[in-house]
Scaffold this active site. Structure first.
Site: not given
Ligand SMILES: Cc1cc2nc3c(=O)[nH]c(=O)nc-3n(C[C@H](O)[C@H](O)[C@H](O)COP(=O)(O)OP(=O)(O)OC[C@H]3O[C@@H](n4cnc5c(N)ncnc54)[C@H](O)[C@@H]3O)c2cc1C
Length: 671
Positions: A267, A338
């Site tokens: 992330h 992401r």
């Protein structure tokens, strides 16, 4: 050898799920009362499944290692949950959600499953609203939405920065109703340590009471694994400290194939690592990328000065900032998916432009948003010639209303006011798209053994879009499994209670107790964390955001050597018959040490870059996409499903060829 049959129903994609439900076998209500189902895990996936199965009339036994289902890792989910409701009137539809998810997953997911997910997404919101989940609302009282990465519509429903918590409270209250009725027998503080197969069917589990150490046998007609993801194989991740792979790994060892272990989501917006003694990383929700702009200094000398503490970000002029996502990806800007955002941050930091002492951080800046909102508010309130200070004050109030708890969390951890100084962020392990292989029914390669939520290899292909994990977990638990499991159980209405007094239960129990005894008696020299940290470092350095053949081969042999050392020298203090967190960790790390090697093996096999899996050997060499990940559909459009054969290096690969009939495979461009 088990055959890999995805059992996707025939027919047009938009009719598959409906037609399938119309035709599958059902269990009549009276017979459901005679059927037991074990659900391991009571996060959003397991909690919703347990509540729904009990509501349907089955006898459910639910297990969790926390002291309450309310404490499952799902509670950490901040940003939101997707659903194709088109409340914003911005052109959303089930098809668009289906399309975005398949594209976002870099064309490595099963079309039929993803379409079903998009279809039921709208039902999830209705179900949760009916339970009283306090989703954010707009001024007219309708449910509000925001955007997450990788999409061009607003379809994310949210409850401030606590969406997971609120959804979990909804599932938990639905469970509690059934606990009170006696339809769910809840076993908190119990850890499943093995599954029991009888005549090739899952018929129970072996669990350890974590308070007393008692080893227990539990039987059922079917077993559902909902035990979450395995991101903690990296040691440092945004996952809850307890998240682990043990249940999934134990069923893998008993015949459930493990799919795409190398698909991990790193992330982009996490608080950067601060040192060697850290045991946890913290996520700053993706929702922040709606308003925050990501940048690093454009000049290397400014970056160096910042790293040495000689310059502040607020002292760098606008013209000397590199908003690298906006520069590289003008169409999606800060809202690229992401994997793309994480790699772009790594690229800038590797080039020396990182903005903290470790050189591993980039800025997430809200100054423009505060200014924009402030001016808008001044207009709305009819304030003429508002001063800069007043505009700032008005803008900050809007940002605070949207993300206040996240800003507060950041300030508590970093001790800097993120309204005044840009936040620092860096990518961290967050989610695992890989997991136990399941067919369209969510059944593993073992009969009667199901896997749902993050624990299965799920619908996200090689990369999950933000706010889609909660959607998938709740779709599995509330709307898919309750149908598909009935089809299987309709054959079991005459079976009667499953005895635990059999050689299969005895053998499984012995395997479990032998391992626990070994740990207690080994009296080695190194703690469990010593091994876990070493494993995490190998994984991050060689199987992390960028992977190559040499590094992956090294990782495999280093992990094997580490595992051998673990089994000789691990030290576990305390006793078996008591509460012993070190003993719990030892079993989990033992499984991570096997999974880690399979993970690297899978990454080595997949010599293409797709989604979160980036092979340095597979990049675009020229054209507009130069330097971007290069997928190879000719050779790798398959799901890798690994069969356990003892040593992870000996695992056998089975390929589920992916067919794309409704979505054209394209290069995934966010330019
Ligand atoms: C910080 C953070 C923020 C996130 N934000 C979002 C978001 O905004 N939107 C989104 O869609 N997704 C988000 N995600 C991802 C999402 O939260 C998870 O994928 C999802 O909650 C997983 O749910 P689950 O039910 O599959 O597993 P979990 O919630 O992990 O639950 C696992 C359950 O299994 C039990 N368990 C595990 N092993 C055993 C065992 N051996 N024996 C007995 N019980 C066991 C645990 O006790 C627990 O009850 C976020 C993730 C993180 C880390």
């Amino acid at each position: 050898m088990t055959t890999l049959n995805s059992r996707v129903p025939k027919g047009p994609i938009k009719d598959k799920w409906t037609t399938y439900k119309d035709k599958i076998n059902l269990v009549n209500p009276a017979n459901k009362r005679n059927i037991d189902i074990i659900v391991v895990g009571t996060g959003l996936a397991g909690g919703s499944a347990a509540a729904t199965l009990a509501e349907l009339g089955y006898n459910v036994k639910a297990f969790a290692y926390q002291d309450s289902p309310r404490r499952a890792h799902s509670i950490a989910a901040q940003g939101g949950i997707n659903a194709a409701k088109n409340y914003q009137g911005d052109g959303d539809s089930s098809f668009r959600l289906f399309y975005d998810t398949v594209k976002g997953g870099d064309y490595r997911s099963r079309e039929a499953n993803v379409h079903r997910l998009a279809e039921v997404s709208a039902n999830i919101i209705d179900q949760c609203v009916a339970q009283g989940v306090p989703f954010a609302r707009d001024y007219g009282g309708l449910l509000d939405n925001r955007s997450f990465g990788g999409v061009l519509v607003s379809r994310t429903f949210y409850a401030k920065g606590q969406t997971g918590q609120q959804l979990l409270l909804g599932a938990y209250s639905a469970m509690n109703r059934q606990i009170a009725r006696g339809k769910i027998e809840m076993h908190n503080r119990h850890e499943m340590l093995d599954v029991v197969l009888v005549d090739g069917k899952a018929r129970g589990i072996i669990a350890r009471n974590m308070i007393t150490g008692e080893i227990q046998r539990h039987s059922a007609h079917a077993v559902v694994i909902a035990t979450g993801g395995y991101g903690n194989v990296y040691f440092l991740s945004t996952n809850a400290m307890g998240s682990n792979v043990t249940a999934a790994w134990k069923i893998h060892k008993k015949g459930a194939y493990f799919a795409n272990p190398c698909y991990t989501q790193i992330h982009p917006t996490c608080i950067p690592r601060s040192g060697d003694y850290q045991s946890k990383l913290t996520l700053m929700s993706e929702s922040l990328r709606n308003d925050g702009r990501i940048w690093v200094p454009a000049k290397i000398e400014d970056a160096k000065a910042i790293q040495q503490g000689k310059l502040k970000p607020t002292e760098i002029a606008e013209a000397d900032r590199d908003y690298y996502l906006e520069r590289r990806y003008p169409a999606f800007g800060n809202l690229v998916p992401r994997d793309v955002a994480s790699r772009a941050a790594k690229e800038r930091c590797d080039a020396g432009y990182g903005v903290n002492g470790t050189g591993e951080a980039v800025y997430l800046d809200f100054a423009s948003a505060i200014d924009r909102y402030g001016k808008e508010q001044a207009k709305i309130k009819g304030i003429e010639n508002a001063s800069d200070a007043r505009i700032y004050e008005l803008g900050q109030a809007v940002v605070e209303a949207k993300y206040g708890n996240l800003f507060q969390m950041y300030e508590k951890i970093i001790d800097e006011n993120p309204y005044k100084t840009p936040m620092m962020i860096y990518p961290a392990t967050h989610y695992t798209m890989g997991g136990v292989w399941v067919d369209y029914n969510l059944m593993t390669t073992v009969n009667g053994l199901y896997c749902i939520g993050e624990a299965n290899f799920s619908d996200h292909g090689a990369n999950r879009l933000g706010a889609s994990a909660l959607m998938q977990g709740l779709a599995d638990g509330y709307f898919v499994l309750p149908y598909t499991i009935g089809d299987y159980l309709s054959d079991d209405i005459r079976t009667g209670k499953i005895s635990t007094d059999t050689k299969e239960f005895e053998e499984a129990e012995k395997t479990v107790t032998d391992q626990l005894d070994f740990f207690i008696n080994n009296k080695g020299t190194h703690s469990v964390d010593y091994y876990h940290k070493k494993l995490g470092k190998i994984m991050w350095d060689k199987v992390g955001m960028a992977r190559n053949e040499k590094g992956l081969k090294e990782a495999m042999s280093e992990i094997k050597a580490l595992r051998e050392d673990f089994w000789k020298n691990v030290k576990v203090p305390g006793e078996q018959n008591e509460m012993n967190p070190e003993l719990e960790k030892a079993g989990r790390v033992a499984d991570f040490l096997e999974l880690g090697e399979l993970f690297a093996k899978d990454a080595l096999d997949r010599n293409e870059s797709c989604g979160g899996h980036f092979r340095e050997e597979s990049v675009e060499l020229d054209g507009e996409q130069k330097g971007e990940a290069k997928r190879n559909d000719t050779d790798f459009a398959y799901v890798s499903a690994w069969e356990y054969k003892g040593e992870p290096a000996d695992a056998v690969l089975h390929k589920e060829q992916l067919e794309f009939n409704d979505i054209e495979l394209k290069q995934r461009s966010y330019k």
